[in-house]
Design an enzyme around this catalytic site. Structure first.
Site, short mmCIF file in Angstrom:
data_model
loop_
_atom_site.label_atom_id
_atom_site.label_comp_id
_atom_site.label_asym_id
_atom_site.label_seq_id
_atom_site.Cartn_x
_atom_site.Cartn_y
_atom_site.Cartn_z
N MET A 168 22.24 -2.79 13.12
CA MET A 168 22.61 -4.08 13.95
C MET A 168 23.28 -5.03 13.07
O MET A 168 22.63 -5.47 12.04
CB MET A 168 21.56 -4.47 14.75
CG MET A 168 21.26 -3.62 15.82
SD MET A 168 20.42 -4.27 17.31
CE MET A 168 20.43 -2.80 18.33
N ARG B 277 28.43 -9.10 12.64
CA ARG B 277 29.84 -8.51 12.48
C ARG B 277 30.18 -7.32 13.26
O ARG B 277 31.20 -7.24 13.40
CB ARG B 277 30.15 -8.49 10.68
CG ARG B 277 29.92 -9.62 10.05
CD ARG B 277 30.41 -9.51 8.58
NE ARG B 277 30.83 -10.82 7.99
CZ ARG B 277 29.91 -11.24 7.29
NH1 ARG B 277 28.58 -10.83 7.17
NH2 ARG B 277 30.01 -12.62 6.72
N HIS C 84 17.58 -9.56 14.70
CA HIS C 84 17.08 -10.99 14.57
C HIS C 84 15.88 -11.34 15.34
O HIS C 84 14.99 -11.94 15.08
CB HIS C 84 18.20 -12.05 15.17
CG HIS C 84 19.33 -12.20 14.36
ND1 HIS C 84 20.60 -11.77 14.82
CD2 HIS C 84 19.62 -12.76 13.02
CE1 HIS C 84 21.39 -12.11 13.96
NE2 HIS C 84 20.96 -12.53 12.74
N TYR D 291 24.56 -15.53 16.30
CA TYR D 291 25.09 -14.54 17.01
C TYR D 291 24.08 -13.28 17.08
O TYR D 291 24.11 -12.20 16.66
CB TYR D 291 26.43 -14.16 16.46
CG TYR D 291 27.23 -13.50 17.47
CD1 TYR D 291 27.89 -14.24 18.53
CD2 TYR D 291 27.34 -12.20 17.50
CE1 TYR D 291 28.61 -13.92 19.60
CE2 TYR D 291 28.34 -11.54 18.54
CZ TYR D 291 28.72 -12.38 19.57
OH TYR D 291 29.66 -12.01 20.59
#
Ligand code: PAF
Length: 287
Positions: A182, A185, A34, A29
């Site tokens: 960020m 969740r 990331h 996600y």
């Protein structure tokens, strides 16, 4: 980008010697945090491997394993455009074919406090899966986000004490325009919780300002942060702590490098954030 689902398949590709590997372990996600790790891993290595595995071992029985957000198609697109060469997406049955394993990696002491006290067994699950992934991928470097400061401390300690030949590269927290760190969740926050959530960053920024103005008393800083959070949000405060960056022991005076970390629970999601205070010369807070 190759998408690989099995350990054997991944080992086979990696045995063809793709050059030094930069590894980004994730639970998917993806958000910009990331992607920043992936871009850096690609920039600094010949080959970037990222994994997506929502690891059941690191979720407690009453935690959000089933609710954890997932979108593999979108993640594949984003990974490809961020320079990932190999995306490892094993099923639970591939990683733990016999169900819950008998073998675990337990990092003691630094897992007892902060998130560890509210989430017993969480870091045992994290250390175990990351140890397993490191054995499989054998990267030159592993890229982690500073937002998960305790995870960074635990994995850095594990790598050092168990002599994994891997460098741990810690990348800055990536934030939304309003300061919210960020996190996958965040997508679960209600509109009202989302409006309140920047208070975490605002409280940490206030703490930084107090430190820069010479405040050394950790209790006073914690009190100010808690007050700000209570005034600005309906969240329950799980912890606000000033700890030593190496062993995560509580500090009373802010004299060395200190991590100010917090966790709060909104009904829809639990959020964490932190800031690192560096006292470069024992007087002024460095950036
Ligand atoms: O930070 C995460 O997403 C996870 O804890 C990790 C490091 C991928 C281990 O499952």
């Amino acid at each position: 980008m190759r998408i690989v689902k099995t350990i054997t398949g991944l080992r086979k590709i990696l045995s063809r010697n793709p050059g030094p590997v930069g590894f980004v372990p994730t639970m998917g996600y993806f958000h910009e945090g990331h992607l920043a790790l992936m871009r850096r891993a690609k920039k600094e290595n010949a080959c970037c491997v990222a994994s997506i595995f929502v690891n059941p071992l690191q979720f407690g029985p009453s935690e959000d394993l089933d609710l954890y957000p997932r979108d593999l198609e979108r993640d594949q697109r984003l990974a490809r455009s961020s320079g990932v060469d190999i995306l490892f997406v094993p099923e639970v049955s591939e990683m733990y074919p016999a169900g819950e394993p008998f073998s675990f990696v337990d990092v003691k002491h630094i897992t007892d406090s902060l998130c560890g006290s509210a989430r017993p067994g969480h870091f045992r699950g994290v250390a175990t899966v990351v140890a397993k992934l490191l054995h499989i991928v054998q990267p030159r470097a592993m890229y982690l986000g500073q937002k998960d400061a305790q995870q960074v401390a635990v994995l850095t300690r594990m790598v050092r004490e168990l002599s994994f030949p891997v460098k741990v590269v810690v990348c800055s927290t990536v934030r939304e325009a309003d300061g919210l760190a960020m996190s996958s969740r965040n997508s679960r926050l209600t509109p009202s919780e989302r409006l309140q959530a920047p208070a975490l960053y605002q409280a940490l920024s206030r703490a930084r300002a107090l430190c820069a103005a010479g405040e050394r008393d950790a209790a006073k800083i914690i009190f100010k942060i808690k007050k700000l959070l209570l005034d600005a949000t309906s969240a329950t405060i799980e912890y606000v702590a000033c700890v030593n960056v190496v062993d995560l022991q509580t500090v009373r005076r802010i004299n060395g490098d200190v991590l100010i970390a917090l966790a709060v629970r909104f009904p829809s999601a639990r959020l964490i954030d932190n800031t690192l205070i560096k006292y470069a010369d024992g007087k002024k807070a460095a950036k």
